[in-house]
Design a protein around this motif. Structure first.
Motif, PDB file in Angstrom:
ATOM      1  N   ARG A  26      -4.084   3.273  -6.718  1.00  0.00           N
ATOM      2  CA  ARG A  26      -3.248   3.259  -5.832  1.00  0.00           C
ATOM      3  C   ARG A  26      -2.565   2.015  -5.081  1.00  0.00           C
ATOM      4  O   ARG A  26      -3.298   1.077  -5.137  1.00  0.00           O
ATOM      5  CB  ARG A  26      -3.666   4.272  -4.552  1.00  0.00           C
ATOM      6  N   ASN A  85       0.948   1.206  -2.234  1.00  0.00           N
ATOM      7  CA  ASN A  85       2.218   1.637  -1.558  1.00  0.00           C
ATOM      8  C   ASN A  85       3.516   1.422  -2.173  1.00  0.00           C
ATOM      9  O   ASN A  85       4.463   1.696  -1.638  1.00  0.00           O
ATOM     10  CB  ASN A  85       1.942   1.359  -0.263  1.00  0.00           C
ATOM     11  N   TRP A  86       3.666   0.796  -3.387  1.00  0.00           N
ATOM     12  CA  TRP A  86       4.844   0.723  -4.088  1.00  0.00           C
ATOM     13  C   TRP A  86       4.673   1.711  -5.298  1.00  0.00           C
ATOM     14  O   TRP A  86       5.985   2.281  -5.663  1.00  0.00           O
ATOM     15  CB  TRP A  86       4.789  -0.802  -5.074  1.00  0.00           C
ATOM     16  N   GLN A 123       4.607   6.713  -4.106  1.00  0.00           N
ATOM     17  CA  GLN A 123       6.143   7.078  -3.563  1.00  0.00           C
ATOM     18  C   GLN A 123       6.938   7.967  -4.245  1.00  0.00           C
ATOM     19  O   GLN A 123       6.743   8.252  -5.371  1.00  0.00           O
ATOM     20  CB  GLN A 123       6.733   5.971  -2.908  1.00  0.00           C
ATOM     21  N   TRP A 131      12.502   7.264  -3.745  1.00  0.00           N
ATOM     22  CA  TRP A 131      12.276   5.752  -3.055  1.00  0.00           C
ATOM     23  C   TRP A 131      12.000   4.634  -4.180  1.00  0.00           C
ATOM     24  O   TRP A 131      12.452   3.616  -4.129  1.00  0.00           O
ATOM     25  CB  TRP A 131      10.898   5.919  -2.260  1.00  0.00           C
ATOM     26  N   ALA A 164      15.169   3.713  -5.908  1.00  0.00           N
ATOM     27  CA  ALA A 164      15.776   2.591  -5.007  1.00  0.00           C
ATOM     28  C   ALA A 164      15.151   1.482  -4.859  1.00  0.00           C
ATOM     29  O   ALA A 164      15.907   0.231  -4.762  1.00  0.00           O
ATOM     30  CB  ALA A 164      15.910   3.273  -3.694  1.00  0.00           C
ATOM     31  N   GLU A 165      13.872   1.211  -4.977  1.00  0.00           N
ATOM     32  CA  GLU A 165      13.047   0.061  -5.080  1.00  0.00           C
ATOM     33  C   GLU A 165      13.210  -0.759  -6.150  1.00  0.00           C
ATOM     34  O   GLU A 165      12.533  -2.103  -6.282  1.00  0.00           O
ATOM     35  CB  GLU A 165      11.773   0.231  -4.540  1.00  0.00           C
ATOM     36  N   GLU A 177      -7.443   4.585   8.325  1.00  0.00           N
ATOM     37  CA  GLU A 177      -6.622   4.574   9.582  1.00  0.00           C
ATOM     38  C   GLU A 177      -7.134   5.864  10.292  1.00  0.00           C
ATOM     39  O   GLU A 177      -7.136   5.623  11.737  1.00  0.00           O
ATOM     40  CB  GLU A 177      -5.259   4.873   9.165  1.00  0.00           C
ATOM     41  N   ASP A 198      -6.875  10.241   4.831  1.00  0.00           N
ATOM     42  CA  ASP A 198      -6.599   8.652   4.222  1.00  0.00           C
ATOM     43  C   ASP A 198      -7.490   8.356   3.392  1.00  0.00           C
ATOM     44  O   ASP A 198      -8.593   8.623   3.235  1.00  0.00           O
ATOM     45  CB  ASP A 198      -6.623   7.972   5.372  1.00  0.00           C
ATOM     46  N   PHE A 199      -7.060   7.642   2.313  1.00  0.00           N
ATOM     47  CA  PHE A 199      -7.816   6.907   1.308  1.00  0.00           C
ATOM     48  C   PHE A 199      -8.577   5.791   2.082  1.00  0.00           C
ATOM     49  O   PHE A 199      -8.101   5.352   3.089  1.00  0.00           O
ATOM     50  CB  PHE A 199      -6.937   6.592   0.047  1.00  0.00           C
ATOM     51  N   ILE A 244      -9.404   2.060   3.008  1.00  0.00           N
ATOM     52  CA  ILE A 244      -8.767   0.830   2.811  1.00  0.00           C
ATOM     53  C   ILE A 244      -9.822  -0.110   2.582  1.00  0.00           C
ATOM     54  O   ILE A 244      -9.684  -1.377   2.630  1.00  0.00           O
ATOM     55  CB  ILE A 244      -7.868   0.458   3.860  1.00  0.00           C
ATOM     56  N   ASP A 295      -2.118  -6.906  -0.264  1.00  0.00           N
ATOM     57  CA  ASP A 295      -1.217  -6.064   0.513  1.00  0.00           C
ATOM     58  C   ASP A 295      -0.586  -4.801  -0.099  1.00  0.00           C
ATOM     59  O   ASP A 295       0.638  -4.716   0.067  1.00  0.00           O
ATOM     60  CB  ASP A 295      -0.235  -7.095   1.074  1.00  0.00           C
ATOM     61  N   SER A 320      -2.477   0.557   3.600  1.00  0.00           N
ATOM     62  CA  SER A 320      -2.188   0.474   5.144  1.00  0.00           C
ATOM     63  C   SER A 320      -3.448  -0.660   5.306  1.00  0.00           C
ATOM     64  O   SER A 320      -4.144  -0.975   4.782  1.00  0.00           O
ATOM     65  CB  SER A 320      -2.648   1.992   5.851  1.00  0.00           C
ATOM     66  N   THR A 366      -4.213  -4.389   7.285  1.00  0.00           N
ATOM     67  CA  THR A 366      -3.830  -5.688   6.706  1.00  0.00           C
ATOM     68  C   THR A 366      -5.006  -6.237   5.896  1.00  0.00           C
ATOM     69  O   THR A 366      -6.131  -5.666   5.957  1.00  0.00           O
ATOM     70  CB  THR A 366      -3.582  -6.826   7.911  1.00  0.00           C
ATOM     71  N   ARG A 387     -10.960  -0.757  15.577  1.00  0.00           N
ATOM     72  CA  ARG A 387     -10.426   0.484  15.934  1.00  0.00           C
ATOM     73  C   ARG A 387     -10.480   1.021  17.332  1.00  0.00           C
ATOM     74  O   ARG A 387     -11.495   0.710  18.306  1.00  0.00           O
ATOM     75  CB  ARG A 387     -11.138   1.482  15.124  1.00  0.00           C
ATOM     76  N   ARG A 396      10.724  -3.069   4.571  1.00  0.00           N
ATOM     77  CA  ARG A 396      10.143  -3.800   3.530  1.00  0.00           C
ATOM     78  C   ARG A 396      11.244  -3.871   2.454  1.00  0.00           C
ATOM     79  O   ARG A 396      11.545  -2.946   1.988  1.00  0.00           O
ATOM     80  CB  ARG A 396       8.902  -3.912   3.014  1.00  0.00           C
ATOM     81  N   LEU A 398      14.036  -1.127   2.430  1.00  0.00           N
ATOM     82  CA  LEU A 398      13.587   0.230   2.459  1.00  0.00           C
ATOM     83  C   LEU A 398      12.254   0.567   3.434  1.00  0.00           C
ATOM     84  O   LEU A 398      11.470  -0.317   3.666  1.00  0.00           O
ATOM     85  CB  LEU A 398      13.168   0.913   1.074  1.00  0.00           C
ATOM     86  N   LYS A 407       8.867   1.050   4.749  1.00  0.00           N
ATOM     87  CA  LYS A 407       7.527   0.908   4.003  1.00  0.00           C
ATOM     88  C   LYS A 407       6.746   1.888   3.916  1.00  0.00           C
ATOM     89  O   LYS A 407       5.680   2.156   3.445  1.00  0.00           O
ATOM     90  CB  LYS A 407       6.849  -0.383   4.602  1.00  0.00           C
ATOM     91  N   LYS A 408       6.991   3.296   5.025  1.00  0.00           N
ATOM     92  CA  LYS A 408       6.102   4.288   5.214  1.00  0.00           C
ATOM     93  C   LYS A 408       6.829   5.337   4.981  1.00  0.00           C
ATOM     94  O   LYS A 408       7.065   6.209   6.046  1.00  0.00           O
ATOM     95  CB  LYS A 408       5.383   4.095   6.412  1.00  0.00           C
ATOM     96  N   PRO A 409       7.401   5.640   4.036  1.00  0.00           N
ATOM     97  CA  PRO A 409       8.413   6.813   3.900  1.00  0.00           C
ATOM     98  C   PRO A 409       7.670   8.174   3.802  1.00  0.00           C
ATOM     99  O   PRO A 409       8.489   9.246   3.651  1.00  0.00           O
ATOM    100  CB  PRO A 409       9.352   6.449   2.700  1.00  0.00           C
ATOM    101  N   LEU A 468       1.692  10.575   4.346  1.00  0.00           N
ATOM    102  CA  LEU A 468       0.591   9.952   4.336  1.00  0.00           C
ATOM    103  C   LEU A 468       0.474   8.541   4.691  1.00  0.00           C
ATOM    104  O   LEU A 468      -0.480   7.900   5.176  1.00  0.00           O
ATOM    105  CB  LEU A 468       0.283   9.907   2.783  1.00  0.00           C
ATOM    106  N   ASP A 469       1.677   7.710   4.603  1.00  0.00           N
ATOM    107  CA  ASP A 469       1.664   6.522   4.995  1.00  0.00           C
ATOM    108  C   ASP A 469       2.035   6.334   6.233  1.00  0.00           C
ATOM    109  O   ASP A 469       1.583   5.408   7.120  1.00  0.00           O
ATOM    110  CB  ASP A 469       2.796   5.585   4.375  1.00  0.00           C
ATOM    111  N   LYS A 488       1.549   7.417   9.751  1.00  0.00           N
ATOM    112  CA  LYS A 488       0.409   7.924  10.261  1.00  0.00           C
ATOM    113  C   LYS A 488       0.482   8.684  11.624  1.00  0.00           C
ATOM    114  O   LYS A 488       1.303   8.228  12.538  1.00  0.00           O
ATOM    115  CB  LYS A 488      -0.780   6.776  10.459  1.00  0.00           C
ATOM    116  N   ALA A 525      -5.706  -4.308  13.382  1.00  0.00           N
ATOM    117  CA  ALA A 525      -5.346  -5.458  12.944  1.00  0.00           C
ATOM    118  C   ALA A 525      -4.877  -6.396  13.941  1.00  0.00           C
ATOM    119  O   ALA A 525      -5.494  -7.710  14.352  1.00  0.00           O
ATOM    120  CB  ALA A 525      -4.320  -5.361  11.834  1.00  0.00           C
TER     121      ALA A 525
END
Lengths: 322, 272
Positions: free
Chosen positions: A118, A120-121, A124, A128, A131-132, A225, A230-231, A233, A296, A299, A301, B108, B152, B155, B157-159, B162-163, B165, B226
């Motif tokens: 997976r 995050n680029w 999606q 999206w 566009a990217e 998160e 969520d998967f 991290i 990076d 989700s 850092t 957390r 970013r 666009l 970054k969290k569209p 799932l991203d 939250k 973070a």
């Protein structure tokens, strides 16, 4: 609303039939479909034919000399299985923290083993990504968007059961038209976001075997998160076998900290011969920290996830003290 | 305020229906009661016209039933900065207490409990109002701990959800709602609001709880793991945008605000 593309759905009844269908490059296997269908909706892949494995692999869990789990076993069945919870704790715990109850009812062990990497680029919608300007994982002519100078795709290994299975010393049975073979789970994976599975076209994972558990205790901790969905991290699994208070064997494995899950042998070495004292655990945690390579593309850092490698290792190992 | 306009319009429709029922039941309109989807004779409740039948009869007589209502708030006692934009006759008030735990090794934040007391004037439907308060508590918690608009390369970054939250039921603690009913003189039946008002104190309460736990002031949302780890590692006292808070004298800001308001007022009244 995202819609599925058109596709044909095949329901073979034997592994040979399935393998033959899967020889077609436009065919893809599907079991629970909890990752396949969403990705098709986002047009991350568009297989012409989906080959259902429902009638090809079973979902039975049986114990004899160790435990045998059919690749079609649902994550719920694994999470709730009394013997697995008692003797192969890391696996039951890992299965229980995947996604949500509804998806665990459909998702299978085989599917989790073969889970797509997976990023995050990459994960999606088509809108999206278009566009990217897409990324290396779907378009070979495009650079990796996470690290443009990277020679390879950096998508992240994201399956929770895998590090647990590695820590438990599990093997997978893989069948294809020529027959079947057994491999250590850790051997299945490659440190590459695109070619992350060492499986050939037509290979099907049919079952997982766990060695006898005597003397072994295991645990799995996941960083994400939220408390569901969520998967990982970061994910750390540890298993130790003790004679009295002394550790005689140990395995530590991680996921979500690179493109492949990893067994950290330096961590095992730091533990063998010790009594899981703080210093031993710290050395093992340091070894895992060094092996963690978050990028990076999830989700959280990089710093947070790298740090979690150490923290989760210490916590899983401390939980195995008693 | 909209509630008063609605009340006025609804009262007009009620009058229409009562006239129809009075005629049909041959009972004076002031003897009629409305309850359980019936318009009935209070002296003989079994003598009734169902709500549906009353509407049908009224529509046959008048055509489509509609009514208008309106409401003008009373003149404000004074001039307030921005007063032209929000001429509300009443304001709701909320207070929040939050209990959190912070895991200093992972950063957390776990929310253990949120209590929100909300002065809604009157809770016309108490269960519904409590639900609104709990929903606001959940929303505030999500805003300060998770929601984040990040861009970013042009666009989002969290569209996806799932991203981007939002808390799940596993992240949400016990939420307690306390209804405070002050029966406002201007509100319909004394009611004010319970829409998003209860949301307001939740965000600072959670930030203050984090401060109480680890001694770090967060002046920006979200408070992510973070950021907590970074602040702890660098022994920061405060995390937030520059130029705000961080030691600036609040009474200086108040003096400046007062000066600006006075200047505007003088300009408005032609005094210099």
């Amino acid at each position: 609303m995202l819609r599925l593309p058109r596709f044909d759905f095949a329901t073979p009844t034997t592994a040979a039939e399935a393998a033959a269908l899967l020889a077609d490059p436009n065919a893809m296997a599907v079991a629970g479909g909890t990752d396949v269908y969403p990705k098709m909706k986002r047009r991350q892949f568009v297989p012409r034919t989906l080959v259902s494995l429902r009638r090809v692999v079973d979902g039975n869990i049986s114990n004899g000399d160790g435990v045998r789990i059919g690749a079609g076993a649902t994550l719920t069945a694994i999470a709730e299985h009394a013997l697995l919870r008692e003797q192969y704790r890391a696996l039951a715990d890992a299965a229980s923290v995947i996604s949500t109850p509804q998806l665990r009812n459909m998702g299978t062990l085989g599917g989790n083993l073969c889970l797509d990497t997976r990023c995050n680029w990459y994960d999606q919608s088509l809108f999206w990504r278009k566009a990217e300007g897409y990324c290396m994982k779907t378009h070979a002519e495009v650079v990796c968007r996470v690290a443009p100078s990277s020679a390879r795709c950096l998508a992240v290994a994201s399956a929770d059961t895998v590090p647990a299975l590695i820590a438990l010393g599990a093997t997978a049975t893989i069948a294809n038209v020529s027959g079947s073979r057994q491999v250590d789970i850790v051997e299945l994976y490659r440190e590459d976001g695109i070619n992350y599975l060492g499986l050939a076209r037509g290979d099907i994972v049919t079952e997982v075997r766990l060695p006898p558990a005597r003397g072994w205790r295991s645990a799995y901790l996941k960083l994400r998160e939220r408390g569901a969905f969520d998967f990982p991290i970061a994910g750390v699994a540890a298993a130790v076998r003790r004679e009295g208070a002394e550790v005689v064997a140990a395995r530590v494995a991680i996921t979500a900290l690179g493109s492949s899950p990893k067994r950290v042998d330096a961590a095992s070495e730091a533990l063998i011969g010790t009594r899981l004292e703080d210093e031993a655990i710290e050395r093992a945690a340091e070894a895992v920290f060094a092996a963690a390579r978050p990028m990076d593309n999830t989700s959280g850092t990089i710093a947070e996830r790298k740090r979690a490698a150490r923290v989760l290792t210490a916590r899983t190992l401390r939980s195995l003290r008693e | 305020m909209a509630g008063n306009a609605v009340r006025m319009a609804a009262s007009e429709l009620r009058r229409t229906l009562l006239q129809i029922a009075a005629a049909k039941l041959e009972v004076p309109a002031d003897r009629l009661g409305c309850a359980f989807r019936r318009i009935y004779d209070t002296k003989d409740p079994e003598r009734f016209l169902s709500f549906v039948d009353a509407v049908v009869a009224a529509e046959s007589k008048h055509g489509t039933l509609s009514a208008r209502g309106y409401y003008t708030p009373p003149k404000l006692a004074g001039n307030y900065k921005g007063s032209g934009v929000g001429p509300s006759p009443a304001y709701s008030y909320s207070a929040c207490v939050a209990d959190v735990s912070v895991d200093e090794e992972t950063g957390r934040i776990t929310v253990n409990k949120i209590v929100v007391a909300h002065d809604c004037g009157r809770a016309l439907n108490p269960v519904n109002t409590e639900g609104q308060i709990e929903g606001s508590a959940y929303m505030g918690m999500g805003e300060i701990l998770m929601e984040e608009q990040v861009f970013r390369g042009g666009l989002h970054k969290k569209p996806s959800l799932l991203d981007y939250k939002l808390p799940t039921s596993k992240d949400t603690p016990e939420l307690e709602a306390i209804l405070v009913e002050t029966i406002d003189s201007e509100g319909p039946y004394g009611a004010k609001e319970a829409g998003e008002g209860p949301l307001n104190p939740v965000i600072p309460a959670l930030a203050n709880a984090v401060y109480d736990a680890i001694g770090i002031r967060f002046d920006e949302t979200p408070i992510t793991a973070a950021k907590v780890l970074d602040a702890l590692a660098k022994k920061k006292a405060r995390v937030g945008p520059d130029g705000l808070g961080g030691g600036h004298d609040p009474s200086r800001a108040m003096r400046r605000l007062r000066a600006t308001t006075e200047k505007r007022e003088q300009k408005r009244t032609g005094v210099s």
